[in-house]
Design a protein around this motif. Sequence first.
Motif, short mmCIF file in Angstrom:
data_model
loop_
_atom_site.label_atom_id
_atom_site.label_comp_id
_atom_site.label_asym_id
_atom_site.label_seq_id
_atom_site.Cartn_x
_atom_site.Cartn_y
_atom_site.Cartn_z
N UNK A 128 0.84 -1.21 0.00
CA UNK A 128 0.00 0.00 0.00
C UNK A 128 0.87 1.26 0.00
N UNK A 129 1.92 1.26 0.81
CA UNK A 129 2.83 2.42 0.83
C UNK A 129 3.53 2.60 -0.51
N UNK A 130 3.93 1.49 -1.13
CA UNK A 130 4.61 1.57 -2.42
C UNK A 130 3.68 2.13 -3.49
N UNK B 9 8.15 6.11 -9.78
CA UNK B 9 8.93 4.98 -9.29
C UNK B 9 9.86 5.35 -8.14
N UNK B 10 10.54 6.49 -8.24
CA UNK B 10 11.48 6.88 -7.18
C UNK B 10 10.76 7.09 -5.86
N UNK C 218 11.26 4.99 -2.33
CA UNK C 218 11.55 5.67 -1.06
C UNK C 218 10.50 5.33 -0.01
N UNK C 219 9.22 5.29 -0.42
CA UNK C 219 8.16 4.96 0.53
C UNK C 219 8.33 3.55 1.07
#
Length: 370
Positions: free
Chosen positions: A27-29, A38-39, A43-44
């Motif tokens: 979910x975070x991604x 994408x970056x 990072x998430x």
Amino acid sequence: MIWSFSLGRIAGTEVRIHFTFLLLVAWYAIAGGLRGGQSEAIEATLFILAVFACVLAHEFGHVLTARRYGIDTRDITLLPIGGVANIERMPDRPSQELVIAIAGPAVNVVIALLLIALFGVTFSPERIADIEQGRLDFITRLAAVNIALVLFNLLPAFPMDGGRVLRAVLAMRLGRLRATQIAAMIGQIVAFGLGFLGLFGSPLLIFIAIFIFIAAAGERQMVEMGEVTRGVPMMDATITSLQSLDTQATVAEAVRALLATTQTEFPVIDGAGRLRGVLTRDGIIRALSETGPSTPVIDVMERDVPVVSRRAPLSKAIEKIQTGATKVVGVIDDNERIVGILTVENLAEFMLVRRATEAHATRTKPAVSR
């Protein structure tokens, strides 16, 4: 814990991860990817993994401190709401429980201080506003999360760390039973408050509130049961009239035993009368559908079932049930032969009978004349 899998062992303790944790990472991604491509997604993902590395360090603070007092921890499970350390038991001495409870948040304090010292992190009023809007850099956000973990875990919501600190302090004056009752009541009140706040847009907070409420009630019940049964003979609550299964039996034989009795747990016993495992009703049904009725029970039974001596007090069996992976305890004689079993259900029935008996004795007790 069901729906979890092992990541390996660290310092002698198994680390497990619940599959819902992977959903949280996904979910975070996805949320990061939708914000910045994408970056941002990478990072998430790295950030949520870093947060849970801190959560894992927090749990090992409890684990390693408990080990100093001779208390082992079977495993740690990572969940979306945090980590759960399956500590064997809490020490009887309130001062030791206090140290174990504080050890976890202390780890997060150390992590936050290291990040502040090494990377020059600062928290001015303007930067605090940036935290709320998600505009801070990776390290500052990680430091802020560790501070938040300390504050959240020290809420007096038993059985969270703050609730355990509260119980330990109360137990120094009131005793373990009364301290647990008060801490559990306060924890459930705090859970109601968290659940109410969650209604304003935070489903995760509602989930945490439900978890705290149920866990507080469960631990209070187990502590009450342990205190009430301290000194009660083991055989007073042991199921001695039961159907057992031989190690050569098949699932088909277990099905016949299941339908012919009211049992839901069947001890599997070898030729010497020793307990090899327990086959539960759920295990029978699962094996019946997955591998068929000809499956040997020894292949599908629950292994490593804890055992206690028939001469031990009943409270010892309750300790085993609290810390074991199964909810069944085998009762053995001096030659390690099985003489019966104890389950959560029959312990609950024993408590109901005991309370009813005590209530009747209180009502019929003759008044003392003056």
